[in-house]
Design a protein around this motif. Structure first.
Motif, short mmCIF file in Angstrom:
data_model
loop_
_atom_site.label_atom_id
_atom_site.label_comp_id
_atom_site.label_asym_id
_atom_site.label_seq_id
_atom_site.Cartn_x
_atom_site.Cartn_y
_atom_site.Cartn_z
N ALA B 104 0.83 -1.21 0.00
CA ALA B 104 0.00 0.00 0.00
C ALA B 104 0.86 1.26 0.00
O ALA B 104 0.59 2.22 -0.74
CB ALA B 104 -0.93 -0.01 1.22
N VAL B 105 1.92 1.25 0.82
CA VAL B 105 2.76 2.45 0.91
C VAL B 105 3.50 2.68 -0.41
O VAL B 105 3.58 3.82 -0.90
CB VAL B 105 3.75 2.34 2.09
CG1 VAL B 105 4.75 3.49 2.08
CG2 VAL B 105 2.99 2.34 3.42
N ARG B 106 4.02 1.60 -1.02
CA ARG B 106 4.66 1.79 -2.33
C ARG B 106 3.67 2.36 -3.34
O ARG B 106 4.01 3.25 -4.13
CB ARG B 106 5.23 0.46 -2.85
CG ARG B 106 6.54 0.06 -2.19
CD ARG B 106 7.22 -1.10 -2.95
NE ARG B 106 6.41 -2.31 -2.98
CZ ARG B 106 6.55 -3.34 -2.13
NH1 ARG B 106 7.48 -3.33 -1.20
NH2 ARG B 106 5.77 -4.40 -2.24
N GLY B 107 2.43 1.87 -3.29
CA GLY B 107 1.41 2.38 -4.20
C GLY B 107 1.13 3.86 -3.97
O GLY B 107 1.09 4.65 -4.93
N SER B 108 0.97 4.26 -2.70
CA SER B 108 0.73 5.67 -2.40
C SER B 108 1.89 6.54 -2.83
O SER B 108 1.69 7.66 -3.33
CB SER B 108 0.55 5.89 -0.89
OG SER B 108 -0.44 5.07 -0.38
N MET B 109 3.09 6.04 -2.61
CA MET B 109 4.28 6.85 -2.96
C MET B 109 4.37 7.02 -4.48
O MET B 109 4.68 8.11 -4.97
CB MET B 109 5.55 6.20 -2.43
CG MET B 109 5.66 6.17 -0.91
SD MET B 109 5.57 7.81 -0.16
CE MET B 109 4.19 7.62 0.97
N ALA B 110 4.10 5.95 -5.21
CA ALA B 110 4.15 6.05 -6.68
C ALA B 110 3.11 7.08 -7.16
O ALA B 110 3.39 7.92 -8.02
CB ALA B 110 3.89 4.69 -7.31
#
Lengths: 182, 182
Positions: B104-110
Motif C-alpha cells: 500500500a505504501v509503495r502504491g501511495s508513494m508512486a
C-alpha cells in the motif's frame, strides 16, 4: 552459516548448530554463550567473506554483484535484517557491533563513491551525503524483498538507485527512444 | 502508544499497558492476545493518525514533515523498525500486516510522485521505480538513526534523497557559489 541459510533466523537453534558442528551443546555454549553472540559471529564471518571476495576496494559494480549474490541467500539476509533491527533496542548485545559496522560501512561507501565520482556526484551530492542513502537503500530493499520476493527485485531496484546517483551526467535520455542494443 | 514512546519496544510489557489503560491483564489479553497483536494495532493507529494529519494525498513536502515528526518519537520508530524486520521470519503474526502495508505504501508513494512529477521523474526513473527506493530510504535511515542519532540526521538525509530524485532538473548547481539567502 549453512544452517541459517537453510532454516532462517527463527528456526536455527543452538542445539541444531551444535549437532551440525559435531559439538555438545555445552561445548558450543563455551564459545557462544547466547544465540545473539553466535549470530553476530556469523555476520562477521559473512563480512570477511564478502570483503575477501571483493577487489581491493568497493566500487558500485562490485556492490551490484553483492546485491545479486545476496538475492541467492535469503536466510543470511533475513538474519542480518532481524538482528540489525533488534539491536536498536535497549542494551541489546549486538548493538555495539551494528553501531560500529554501520559507521565503517558508511565510511567505505563514501570512499568508494569518492574514488569513482570525485568530490561531487553527478546527481549533486557529496560522497558523505550519498553514503548513508546508499546503505539505507541496501537495507530497506532487503526488508521489502524478504517480505515480498515476487514483487521486489533487489538487483534491478539497486541499479535504478545507482542510475539516480549518476544521473546528472545524462542530459535527458531521450524519452521513447530505445537504445539500439538489448 | 504513550508507553512505547516512553519506554521503547523491549520495555513495554502487557502488564504495564494494562495498568496504564486501567484494565486487568486478563481484560487486555481479551482484546490483544499477544504483544505482537497489540503492537500491530499501535502501528495501525499511528498510520491512521499520520494519514489524518496529512492533506488529501502525500506529497514530498508532507513526507518531509513526517520524517521531521518521526525524529521526535524514537520509541514508535523503534517499535516499527523492530517489528517490521521481525515480521520477515517464518510464520510471524505480523507478516501479513507488513506485507500489505508495504504494498500500500509503495502504491501511495508512486501515486504521489506521479502527481508531482508526471510519468518520468527528473532523475529519469518512473514513479514505480522510485517508490520502493523512497520507502527503502525512509526505513534504512530510521535504522541508522536509531543506532547512531548523533551521526545521522534523518531529515537532512531524506531531503538529500529528494534532491536526488529531482536533480535532473538542475544543470550543475554552480560549485562553490553559495545561495544568497539562508
Amino acid at each position: 552459516m549453512e544452517l541459517i541459510s537453510e532454516r532462517g533466523y527463527r528456526r536455527t537453534s543452538l542445539a541444531a548448530v551444535a549437532e551440525r558442528a559435531g559439538l555438545t551443546q555445552q561445548g558450543l555454549l563455551h564459545h557462544f554463550p547466547t544465540k545473539e553472540s553466535l549470530l553476530v559471529a556469523v555476520l562477521e564471518a559473512r563480512d570477511r567473506w564478502d570483503l575477501a571476495a571483493a577487489p581491493a576496494a568497493w566500487r558500485t559494480d562490485t556492490l551490484t554483484q553483492l546485491v545479486d549474490y545476496n538475492a541467492t541467500r535469503p536466510g543470511l539476509v533475513q538474519t542480518y535484517t532481524v538482528l540489525a533491527a533488534d539491536s536498536v533496542t535497549e542494551e541489546h548485545p549486538a548493538r555495539a557491533f551494528f553501531e560500529s559496522r554501520f559507521r565503517a560501512v558508511r565510511g567505505s561507501m563514501a570512499e568508494a563513491l569518492r574514488a569513482e565520482f570525485g568530490e561531487t556526484l553527478p546527481g549533486g551530492l557529496t560522497p558523505e551525503q550519498a553514503a548513508p542513502l546508499l546503505v539505507a537503500v541496501l537495507d530497506g530493499l532487503q526488508l521489502q524483498w524478504l517480505l515480498d520476493p515476487e514483487e521486489i527485485d533487489m538487483s534491478t531496484a539497486f541499479r535504478d538507485f545507482l542510475a539516480l546517483l549518476g544521473s546528472g551526467e545524462r542530459r535527458s535520455g531521450g524519452q521513447g527512444a530505445a537504445p539500439a542494443e538489448g
